[in-house]
Design an enzyme around this catalytic site. Structure first.
Site, PDB file in Angstrom:
ATOM      1  CB  SER A  25      47.764  57.075  32.787  1.00 30.56           C
ATOM      2  OG  SER A  25      46.834  56.116  33.230  1.00 30.56           O
ATOM      3  CB  SER A 152      35.401  58.149  29.959  1.00 31.42           C
ATOM      4  OG  SER A 152      36.798  57.929  29.862  1.00 31.42           O
ATOM      5  CD  GLN A 154      40.760  56.372  28.989  1.00 24.41           C
ATOM      6  OE1 GLN A 154      40.313  55.898  27.952  1.00 24.41           O
ATOM      7  NE2 GLN A 154      41.359  55.633  29.895  1.00 24.41           N
ATOM      8  CG  ASP A 305      42.039  52.601  36.483  1.00 26.57           C
ATOM      9  OD1 ASP A 305      40.899  52.228  36.138  1.00 26.57           O
ATOM     10  OD2 ASP A 305      42.831  53.168  35.705  1.00 26.57           O
ATOM     11  NE  ARG A 336      38.352  47.197  35.230  1.00 26.08           N
ATOM     12  CZ  ARG A 336      39.360  47.998  34.931  1.00 26.08           C
ATOM     13  NH1 ARG A 336      39.457  49.181  35.518  1.00 26.08           N
ATOM     14  NH2 ARG A 336      40.280  47.629  34.052  1.00 26.08           N
TER      15      ARG A 336
END
Length: 426
Positions: A25, A152, A154, A305, A336
């Site tokens: 990251s 997200s 991100q 994560d 997931r």
């Protein structure tokens, strides 16, 4: 490549110190900043496939509107988001960003909409809202945009990383419930480290423009990247599932980390694992007790994560768990949550999932006798599925399908497992 994984304590290297490379990251954020400000030097960068993809993409030879480049980032979601923002401000350059079949199913509309509202020129090559995308680099003057934040973090980080290179900086208004706040704080901290002024209060983030880094001494902009806490999580799981007194030393970790996954230190106390920080930035993790709770409740909104690792650890110890804050796991390399449900069910786990949570019932240790022979774990092109399930080889032989997928974040993972007593057969 499928591998058979078993554990043999006689193969373990005593007093072995594992050196885990830099956080993926942090590395990918800093690689982009280095592309914008070339006088940054990085040490202990991640050797992950995702970071190699970033490096390769950022080194592409001057794509132009007359000679656009096709850049394939494969499975690297972080690279897709960050590079979308990066190429949006590369005036006179044109690229098409694409990826694997799974990447073409992962949404990017929120980021594209935000960039286009600022004045970027990004279009979709196939399906609306998904890669591949065509980006024509432009000079961006506008500096205010509203962005939804419940999908997200991100997307936010991608915008923040290019913000200091925008003529008027950037003011982001965040709309909705924040996801993975530590990753946003990580991005801002790295900007601050190279001298960029930022402001974050309530739902507003501001980043001031900085065309060039201020005059620096030779070493001022050398940044040593902390090792990856997500990668450390798999060894926390191994120690948790081991006998009292089991000890591992890992380097290079900070007590005050930018990474949200450093929450491992507190979480794994519930699993009998103690963490000691040494002055040389190494940590020693030790199994100190077996006084476990019957079940644990965790909100992993800030560290999704490590959800797979925690779920597998709980099952391995016979502990129940209710994990929430997991909505981002639906759009990762695989879904997931469904993948965890499918694979843990092979061990006769009683598990249920929703769009943002996972619930696992406590189980008897006698369950391992019922499982019988080896169990084959599908990995769904997801590195974390492969690594999270590895610790169960302490209980029963397992097959890890497509084991090479770990290269996405931790290429040396299987070799490091061998050094702590695991036997790997192909």
């Amino acid at each position: 490549m499928n591998i058979k994984l078993t554990y043999n304590p006689q193969l373990s290297t005593r007093n072995h110190q594992l050196k885990i490379t830099g956080s993926k990251s942090e590395t990918n954020r800093l690689l982009l900043l280095k592309a914008l400000y070339p006088n940054i030097t990085l040490e202990n960068a991640s050797n992950s496939d995702d970071s190699k993809v970033m490096i390769k993409a950022l080194e592409f030879p001057n794509p132009t509107t007359h000679n656009p480049q096709l850049i394939d980032i494969h499975h690297a979601g972080t690279a897709m988001r960050f590079l979308t923002a990066y190429f949006a401000i590369q005036e006179g350059k044109e690229v098409v960003l694409t990826g694997s079949s799974r990447m073409k199913e992962r949404p990017i509309k929120i980021l594209v909409d935000a960039l286009n509202q600022l004045g970027a020129e990004i279009t979709y090559e196939e399906n609306e809202g998904f890669p591949p995308i065509k980006i024509k680099g432009k000079k961006i003057i506008k500096n205010k945009v509203v962005i939804p934040v419940n999908v997200s973090s991100q997307y936010i980080s991608a915008l923040l990383l290019i913000a200091p290179k925008l003529e008027n900086g950037l003011e982001l208004t965040l709309e909705g419930d924040l996801t993975s706040v530590p990753y946003i704080n990580m991005t801002l901290a790295l900007l601050n480290e190279i001298g960029i002024e930022t402001f974050f209060e309530n739902s507003i983030i501001k980043v001031n423009p900085l065309p060039k880094l201020r005059d620096a001494t030779r070493n001022q902009h050398t940044i040593t990247i902390e090792s990856d806490w997500s990668s450390a999580s798999y060894f926390y799981s191994i120690v948790a599932l081991s006998e009292i007194g089991t000890k591992l030393q890992l380097s290079n970790f900070k007590k005050k980390s930018l990474q949200g996954d450093a929450a491992l230190v507190e979480i794994y106390k519930s699993f009998g694992v103690e963490t000691i920080f040494n002055s040389d930035n190494s940590i020693i993790i030790t199994k100190v007790n077996t006084d476990y709770p019957l079940s644990i409740n965790l909100n992993l909104n800030d560290s999704p994560d490590i959800a797979q690792t925690i779920a597998v650890t709980c099952f391995g110890l016979g502990i129940g768990c209710h994990l929430t804050g997991l909505h981002t796991l639906k759009i990762k390399e695989t879904d997931r949550l469904e993948a965890l449900k499918t694979e843990l069910s092979k061990f006769r786990a009683i598990i249920s999932v929703t769009n943002d949570s996972l619930t696992l019932e406590a189980s008897s240790h006698l369950l391992w006798r019922e499982v019988g022979g080896e169990v084959s774990i599908a990995t769904y092109q997801d590195h974390r599925m492969a690594m999270a399930f590895a610790s169960l080889a302490l209980k029963v032989p397992i097959i890890i399908e497509n084991a090479e997928v770990v290269a996405k974040s931790y290429p040396a993972f299987w070799e490091d497992l061998k050094s702590v007593g695991f036997q790997i057969l192909q």
